[in-house]
Design a protein around this motif. Structure first.
Motif, PDB file in Angstrom:
ATOM      1  N   VAL A 212      -7.859   7.895  -5.451  1.00 56.60           N
ATOM      2  CA  VAL A 212      -7.310   8.641  -7.333  1.00 56.60           C
ATOM      3  C   VAL A 212      -6.762   7.111  -8.662  1.00 56.60           C
ATOM      4  O   VAL A 212      -7.057   7.402  -9.454  1.00 56.60           O
ATOM      5  N   ALA A 213      -6.822   5.874  -8.011  1.00 56.94           N
ATOM      6  CA  ALA A 213      -6.977   4.908  -8.341  1.00 56.94           C
ATOM      7  C   ALA A 213      -8.214   4.757  -9.844  1.00 56.94           C
ATOM      8  O   ALA A 213      -8.050   4.652 -10.883  1.00 56.94           O
ATOM      9  N   ALA A 214      -8.998   4.645  -8.727  1.00 58.27           N
ATOM     10  CA  ALA A 214     -10.241   4.611  -9.310  1.00 58.27           C
ATOM     11  C   ALA A 214     -11.141   5.883 -10.348  1.00 58.27           C
ATOM     12  O   ALA A 214     -10.997   5.634 -11.674  1.00 58.27           O
ATOM     13  N   ILE A 215     -10.574   7.547  -9.922  1.00 56.09           N
ATOM     14  CA  ILE A 215     -10.415   8.468 -10.554  1.00 56.09           C
ATOM     15  C   ILE A 215     -10.031   8.068 -12.235  1.00 56.09           C
ATOM     16  O   ILE A 215     -10.026   8.391 -13.108  1.00 56.09           O
TER      17      ILE A 215
ATOM     18  N   ALA B 217      -4.171  16.726  -0.612  1.00 59.03           N
ATOM     19  CA  ALA B 217      -4.313  17.338   1.075  1.00 59.03           C
ATOM     20  C   ALA B 217      -4.999  16.801   2.049  1.00 59.03           C
ATOM     21  O   ALA B 217      -5.302  16.225   2.826  1.00 59.03           O
ATOM     22  N   LYS B 218      -5.947  17.500   1.531  1.00 67.67           N
ATOM     23  CA  LYS B 218      -7.075  17.617   1.929  1.00 67.67           C
ATOM     24  C   LYS B 218      -7.344  16.216   2.073  1.00 67.67           C
ATOM     25  O   LYS B 218      -8.737  15.986   3.000  1.00 67.67           O
ATOM     26  N   ALA B 219      -8.070  15.146   0.921  1.00 63.82           N
ATOM     27  CA  ALA B 219      -8.267  14.345   0.564  1.00 63.82           C
ATOM     28  C   ALA B 219      -7.816  13.025   1.614  1.00 63.82           C
ATOM     29  O   ALA B 219      -8.944  12.361   2.401  1.00 63.82           O
ATOM     30  N   ARG B 220      -6.673  13.270   1.995  1.00 67.47           N
ATOM     31  CA  ARG B 220      -6.090  12.934   2.470  1.00 67.47           C
ATOM     32  C   ARG B 220      -6.045  12.844   4.097  1.00 67.47           C
ATOM     33  O   ARG B 220      -6.579  11.545   4.773  1.00 67.47           O
ATOM     34  N   GLU B 221      -5.949  13.831   4.262  1.00 64.55           N
ATOM     35  CA  GLU B 221      -6.645  13.973   5.995  1.00 64.55           C
ATOM     36  C   GLU B 221      -8.334  13.382   6.006  1.00 64.55           C
ATOM     37  O   GLU B 221      -8.508  12.782   7.048  1.00 64.55           O
ATOM     38  N   ALA B 222      -9.426  13.962   5.370  1.00 65.15           N
ATOM     39  CA  ALA B 222     -10.669  13.345   5.637  1.00 65.15           C
ATOM     40  C   ALA B 222     -10.697  11.895   5.413  1.00 65.15           C
ATOM     41  O   ALA B 222     -11.658  11.155   6.186  1.00 65.15           O
ATOM     42  N   MET B 223     -10.067  11.444   3.993  1.00 67.22           N
ATOM     43  CA  MET B 223     -10.462   9.911   3.920  1.00 67.22           C
ATOM     44  C   MET B 223      -8.840   8.901   4.626  1.00 67.22           C
ATOM     45  O   MET B 223      -9.227   7.853   5.036  1.00 67.22           O
ATOM     46  N   GLY B 224      -8.106   9.553   4.669  1.00 63.78           N
ATOM     47  CA  GLY B 224      -7.296   8.405   5.476  1.00 63.78           C
ATOM     48  C   GLY B 224      -6.088   8.534   3.887  1.00 63.78           C
ATOM     49  O   GLY B 224      -6.623   8.510   3.400  1.00 63.78           O
ATOM     50  N   ASP B 225      -4.638   8.010   4.471  1.00 65.70           N
ATOM     51  CA  ASP B 225      -4.263   7.944   3.358  1.00 65.70           C
ATOM     52  C   ASP B 225      -4.531   6.792   2.137  1.00 65.70           C
ATOM     53  O   ASP B 225      -4.108   6.889   1.023  1.00 65.70           O
ATOM     54  N   HIS B 226      -4.301   5.663   2.369  1.00 66.16           N
ATOM     55  CA  HIS B 226      -5.248   4.633   2.232  1.00 66.16           C
ATOM     56  C   HIS B 226      -6.547   4.722   1.225  1.00 66.16           C
ATOM     57  O   HIS B 226      -6.638   4.087  -0.490  1.00 66.16           O
ATOM     58  N   VAL B 227      -7.310   4.988   1.562  1.00 65.27           N
ATOM     59  CA  VAL B 227      -8.771   5.495   0.880  1.00 65.27           C
ATOM     60  C   VAL B 227      -8.616   6.703  -0.079  1.00 65.27           C
ATOM     61  O   VAL B 227      -8.526   6.399  -1.146  1.00 65.27           O
ATOM     62  N   ALA B 228      -7.425   7.458   0.527  1.00 62.76           N
ATOM     63  CA  ALA B 228      -7.454   8.699  -1.308  1.00 62.76           C
ATOM     64  C   ALA B 228      -6.672   7.912  -2.129  1.00 62.76           C
ATOM     65  O   ALA B 228      -7.247   8.345  -3.378  1.00 62.76           O
ATOM     66  N   ALA B 229      -5.441   7.491  -1.388  1.00 67.06           N
ATOM     67  CA  ALA B 229      -5.014   7.209  -3.324  1.00 67.06           C
ATOM     68  C   ALA B 229      -5.719   5.487  -3.582  1.00 67.06           C
ATOM     69  O   ALA B 229      -5.807   6.133  -4.910  1.00 67.06           O
ATOM     70  N   ALA B 230      -6.700   5.193  -3.363  1.00 66.37           N
ATOM     71  CA  ALA B 230      -7.913   4.219  -3.713  1.00 66.37           C
ATOM     72  C   ALA B 230      -8.512   4.983  -4.953  1.00 66.37           C
ATOM     73  O   ALA B 230      -8.837   4.397  -5.380  1.00 66.37           O
TER      74      ALA B 230
ATOM     75  N   TRP C  50       0.945  -1.134  -0.070  1.00 70.15           N
ATOM     76  CA  TRP C  50      -0.493   0.108  -0.082  1.00 70.15           C
ATOM     77  C   TRP C  50       0.772   1.289  -0.366  1.00 70.15           C
ATOM     78  O   TRP C  50       0.191   1.624  -0.469  1.00 70.15           O
ATOM     79  N   LYS C  51       2.080   0.816   0.548  1.00 73.16           N
ATOM     80  CA  LYS C  51       2.656   2.727   0.542  1.00 73.16           C
ATOM     81  C   LYS C  51       3.243   2.537  -1.267  1.00 73.16           C
ATOM     82  O   LYS C  51       3.391   4.328  -1.082  1.00 73.16           O
ATOM     83  N   ASP C  52       3.430   1.498  -2.078  1.00 73.68           N
ATOM     84  CA  ASP C  52       4.001   2.204  -2.938  1.00 73.68           C
ATOM     85  C   ASP C  52       2.611   2.707  -4.260  1.00 73.68           C
ATOM     86  O   ASP C  52       2.275   3.445  -4.991  1.00 73.68           O
ATOM     87  N   VAL C  53       1.131   2.169  -3.161  1.00 73.47           N
ATOM     88  CA  VAL C  53       0.305   2.930  -3.818  1.00 73.47           C
ATOM     89  C   VAL C  53      -0.203   4.188  -3.367  1.00 73.47           C
ATOM     90  O   VAL C  53      -0.528   4.749  -4.612  1.00 73.47           O
ATOM     91  N   LEU C  54       0.520   4.251  -2.421  1.00 70.21           N
ATOM     92  CA  LEU C  54       0.495   5.518  -2.262  1.00 70.21           C
ATOM     93  C   LEU C  54       1.346   6.730  -2.878  1.00 70.21           C
ATOM     94  O   LEU C  54       1.145   7.852  -3.697  1.00 70.21           O
ATOM     95  N   VAL C  55       2.430   6.360  -3.077  1.00 73.06           N
ATOM     96  CA  VAL C  55       3.583   7.214  -4.011  1.00 73.06           C
ATOM     97  C   VAL C  55       2.920   7.321  -5.077  1.00 73.06           C
ATOM     98  O   VAL C  55       3.518   7.929  -5.861  1.00 73.06           O
ATOM     99  N   THR C  56       2.592   5.954  -5.953  1.00 76.31           N
ATOM    100  CA  THR C  56       2.292   5.843  -7.710  1.00 76.31           C
ATOM    101  C   THR C  56       0.243   7.295  -7.496  1.00 76.31           C
ATOM    102  O   THR C  56       0.649   7.777  -8.683  1.00 76.31           O
ATOM    103  N   ALA C  57      -0.069   7.201  -6.852  1.00 69.71           N
ATOM    104  CA  ALA C  57      -1.379   7.833  -6.823  1.00 69.71           C
ATOM    105  C   ALA C  57      -0.428   9.129  -6.352  1.00 69.71           C
ATOM    106  O   ALA C  57      -1.232  10.184  -6.935  1.00 69.71           O
ATOM    107  N   GLY C  58       0.530   9.392  -5.716  1.00 71.72           N
ATOM    108  CA  GLY C  58       0.517  11.333  -5.804  1.00 71.72           C
ATOM    109  C   GLY C  58       1.556  11.428  -6.485  1.00 71.72           C
ATOM    110  O   GLY C  58       1.245  12.817  -7.205  1.00 71.72           O
ATOM    111  N   LEU C  59       1.871  10.488  -7.572  1.00 71.36           N
ATOM    112  CA  LEU C  59       2.232  11.045  -9.238  1.00 71.36           C
ATOM    113  C   LEU C  59       1.549  11.600 -10.064  1.00 71.36           C
ATOM    114  O   LEU C  59       1.568  11.954 -10.694  1.00 71.36           O
ATOM    115  N   VAL C  60       0.337  10.503  -9.961  1.00 73.87           N
ATOM    116  CA  VAL C  60      -0.955   9.989 -10.878  1.00 73.87           C
ATOM    117  C   VAL C  60      -1.887  11.748 -10.662  1.00 73.87           C
ATOM    118  O   VAL C  60      -2.234  11.915 -11.726  1.00 73.87           O
ATOM    119  N   ARG C  61      -1.882  12.111  -9.297  1.00 82.98           N
ATOM    120  CA  ARG C  61      -2.587  13.077  -9.349  1.00 82.98           C
ATOM    121  C   ARG C  61      -2.410  14.471 -10.010  1.00 82.98           C
ATOM    122  O   ARG C  61      -3.634  15.370 -10.176  1.00 82.98           O
TER     123      ARG C  61
END
Length: 417
Positions: free
Chosen positions: A372-375, A357-370, A335-346
């Motif tokens: 972004v993957a869905a988007i 940053a607001k999405a990570r704060e509201a949803m949590g890092d892993h959910v926000a990364a997921a 999931w660390k790789d997911v978070l790093v890759t989502a930060g690049l993709v966003r």
């Protein structure tokens, strides 16, 4: 004294102070060899040519000057140059011209002078100005007059260091050009969307300000120019994003199913991210278990979603959102790789750092990364990924967002259900 006399130019050419200083520096470097350092004064001549091609700007050399140097090196039979003693080659003008791709004599002289000026070779002119060698009774070279290549070997460390710096500079410029391309493309498309949708905002003004920033950059543009262009585009992009977000209506920014959720899917109401059934969720979760934010029917119950740990199985996320993995530098194994890759993709999707940053704060890092993957998976149908993420963030802050139905809808589309 004889050695120094032999290096003076033949004919009417004058001795300059720079030539004396160059010889002094060469003699000093040769004397320092073996005094506890790693420099042996030996170097592979073809590796030096390759490095010099990369670092030629640092030595003020043209490609044709390096061609002449390569021709000179071809007259030295050994692959290795030994700078501990003079390495003199003595080709005729005709032969040197042939090995320099037929270069004219006047052009040859100009490039040879450039090599001497750069301190890479030395002239060792004979009393009559000819290039030749004297051999002893056993056929060995007793004395030679021509061009001394030993300074090139002695300068090997500096050449390789300059080549490494040139590669680093080229890599930095390439990355800057990539950033410029992404910022220019995203800004242009948002402006085009604002004009096409006739949204409130100074879109004509943005378009005029974008025109000079869209002009082609020189192929050899300096890093300072690239940084200046990148920073100007970043500032303009921030203004354009803010203008577009401010133009969105409350209905577009709201979290109801009739508004922004439709951007993910087509007109079929069964394909919304926020609708799902327990049967569709079972492949990704253990039977009988529920995550925070869902009731017994698998629907959002108004509580905040889980923000710690893994929200879904990693293998399930990658199967539902396969578009994310190609953007990972070394693949996705955690999931660390997911978070790093989502930060690049966003950034590629046009999602601002503030929205991320607001999405990570509201949803949590892993959910926000997921999310972004869905988007990313629906990037072809979502007009404003940044605005959409903000809308989902607002829902998460109110406890009205759940990740699993979103992924289940993607799985349903993948399976053609």
């Amino acid at each position: 004294m004889t050695e120094r006399f032999a290096t003076t130019p033949f004919g009417g050419a004058r001795v300059r102070a720079s030539s004396f200083l160059q010889r002094e520096a060469i003699d000093r470097r040769r004397a320092e060899l073996g005094e506890g350092g790693n420099d042996t004064g030996r170097a592979d001549k073809w590796q030096l040519i390759r490095a010099l091609c990369e670092a030629r700007a640092a030595f003020n050399l043209s490609d044709r000057t390096i061609t002449v140097l390569e021709a000179l090196l071809s007259f030295h039979p050994e692959r290795e140059l030994d700078g501990t003693e003079p390495v003199v080659v003595f080709p005729s003008n005709a032969e040197l011209s042939l090995r320099s791709r037929g270069m004219a004599d006047a052009t040859l002289r100009r490039h040879l002078a450039a090599l001497v000026e750069a301190g890479l070779i030395l002239r060792r002119d004979s009393p009559n100005g000819k290039r030749y060698c004297r051999r002893d009774a056993h056929g060995g070279i007793e004395s030679a007059f021509g061009f001394d290549l030993s300074p090139l070997a002695l300068a090997a460390a500096g050449i390789h260091q300059a080549a490494e710096a040139a590669r680093a500079e080229a890599g930095a410029c390439q990355r800057l050009r990539g950033e410029i391309t992404v910022h220019l493309r995203d800004t242009m498309k948002i402006v085009e969307a604002g004009l096409a949708e006739k949204r409130a905002g100074d879109w004509e003004g943005f378009s005029l300000r974008l025109m000079p920033l869209a002009r082609r950059l020189p192929r050899q543009a300096a890093r300072e120019l690239l940084i200046e262009r990148r920073d100007a585009l970043v500032r303009l992009r921030a203004e354009v994003e803010d203008a577009y977000l401010n133009s969105l209506s409350e209905q577009e920014m709201s979290g109801n199913d009739a508004g922004s959720e439709r951007q993910y899917q087509n007109s079929n109401p069964d394909h919304h991210f926020e609708t799902s059934s327990e049967k569709e969720l079972k492949p990704a979760f253990e039977p009988g278990k529920r995550t925070a934010g869902e009731d017994e029917r698998g629907q959002a119950d108004g509580r905040a979603p889980e923000t710690k740990g893994e929200p879904v199985a990693l293998a399930y996320l990658l199967s539902v959102c396969p578009a994310l993995e190609p953007y990972a530098r070394d693949g996705i194994s955690s999931w660390k790789d997911v978070l790093v890759t989502a930060g690049l993709v966003r950034s590629m999707l046009g999602i601002s750092p503030d929205a991320w940053a607001k999405a990570r704060e509201a949803m949590g890092d892993h959910v926000a990364a997921a999310v972004v993957a869905a988007i990313l998976e629906r990037a072809d149908v979502i007009r404003a990924p940044g605005g959409y993420l903000r809308a989902l963030t607002a829902r998460a802050e109110n406890g009205q967002f759940s990740l699993r139905p979103m992924l289940a809808a993607l799985e349903r589309d993948r399976d053609g259900g």
